[in-house]
Design a protein around this motif. Sequence first.
Motif, PDB file in Angstrom:
ATOM      1  N   UNK A 186      -0.142   6.388  -1.631  1.00  0.00           N
ATOM      2  CA  UNK A 186       0.796   6.279  -1.368  1.00  0.00           C
ATOM      3  C   UNK A 186       0.685   4.962  -0.834  1.00  0.00           C
ATOM      4  N   UNK A 187      -0.845   4.024  -0.434  1.00  0.00           N
ATOM      5  CA  UNK A 187      -1.087   3.141   0.117  1.00  0.00           C
ATOM      6  C   UNK A 187      -0.953   1.815  -0.843  1.00  0.00           C
ATOM      7  N   UNK A 188      -0.744   2.288  -2.339  1.00  0.00           N
ATOM      8  CA  UNK A 188      -1.450   1.165  -3.456  1.00  0.00           C
ATOM      9  C   UNK A 188       0.416   1.361  -3.800  1.00  0.00           C
ATOM     10  N   UNK A 189       1.451   2.566  -3.368  1.00  0.00           N
ATOM     11  CA  UNK A 189       2.739   1.784  -3.713  1.00  0.00           C
ATOM     12  C   UNK A 189       3.000   0.978  -2.010  1.00  0.00           C
ATOM     13  N   UNK A 190       2.782   1.730  -1.630  1.00  0.00           N
ATOM     14  CA  UNK A 190       3.564   0.700  -0.078  1.00  0.00           C
ATOM     15  C   UNK A 190       3.280  -0.158   0.160  1.00  0.00           C
ATOM     16  N   UNK A 191       1.893  -0.914  -0.951  1.00  0.00           N
ATOM     17  CA  UNK A 191       1.120  -2.888  -0.687  1.00  0.00           C
ATOM     18  C   UNK A 191       1.960  -3.486  -1.406  1.00  0.00           C
ATOM     19  N   UNK A 192       2.867  -2.662  -2.349  1.00  0.00           N
ATOM     20  CA  UNK A 192       3.980  -3.304  -3.770  1.00  0.00           C
ATOM     21  C   UNK A 192       5.217  -4.109  -3.274  1.00  0.00           C
ATOM     22  N   UNK A 193       5.411  -5.620  -3.294  1.00  0.00           N
ATOM     23  CA  UNK A 193       6.349  -5.619  -3.213  1.00  0.00           C
ATOM     24  C   UNK A 193       7.535  -5.628  -2.966  1.00  0.00           C
ATOM     25  N   UNK A 194       8.321  -4.284  -4.230  1.00  0.00           N
ATOM     26  CA  UNK A 194       9.581  -3.229  -4.042  1.00  0.00           C
ATOM     27  C   UNK A 194       9.448  -2.786  -2.873  1.00  0.00           C
TER      28      UNK A 194
END
Length: 204
Positions: A186-194
């Motif tokens: 979840x952390x890795x995805x939350x950091x994505x621009x998308x």
Amino acid sequence: MQLYYAPGTISVAVAIALEEAGLDYDAVKLNFASGEQTKPAYAQINPKGRVPALAVEGGILTETGALLDFVAAKAPQAGLVPEDPVMAARMREVMYYLASTMHVNHAHKLRGPRWASKESSFRDMAAKVPETMTASCDYIEHNGLRGPLVLGDRISLADCYLYVVCGWLEGDGVDASAFPKILAFREAMAARASVQAVKAAGML
């Protein structure tokens, strides 16, 4: 393209994929609280009364997995589906599990009338949700994540799908702290621009 969505629902997975793919789209918000998805106007778009629906040049497309595959096909340069057939199958293995099992587990909390008629049955189904969603998290934790993302360190359609589902955990009574890989995901995805873009748009 026009994406019909409701905030926090699985339809947002398609928005994340569209952002990852760099495709232009207009987001059309439906008000589930007022039952807008059940009204005649939306029935002309999606007679199932659900989201997502995507209006494209060839007509209206529905079902999350189908829309995600469409996005990947429209923007192959984004690499949202691996070229290797085994890795592509592993990606879809997770996606189909989410569609057939984990999302259904979640739906038992508020969508009991889909499967039963008695109020007591609805309550029983809702009471089971923390158990079944926790079991699904256990499966994803140990079998669905090959690294920080579903396929390791590369983004795929499955990550767009899984991220939205993992946003439901606390509301479904799951102790997310018991699943460190899911928390890291979840952390890795939350950091994505998308993801930041859909959050800024109020979709999540």
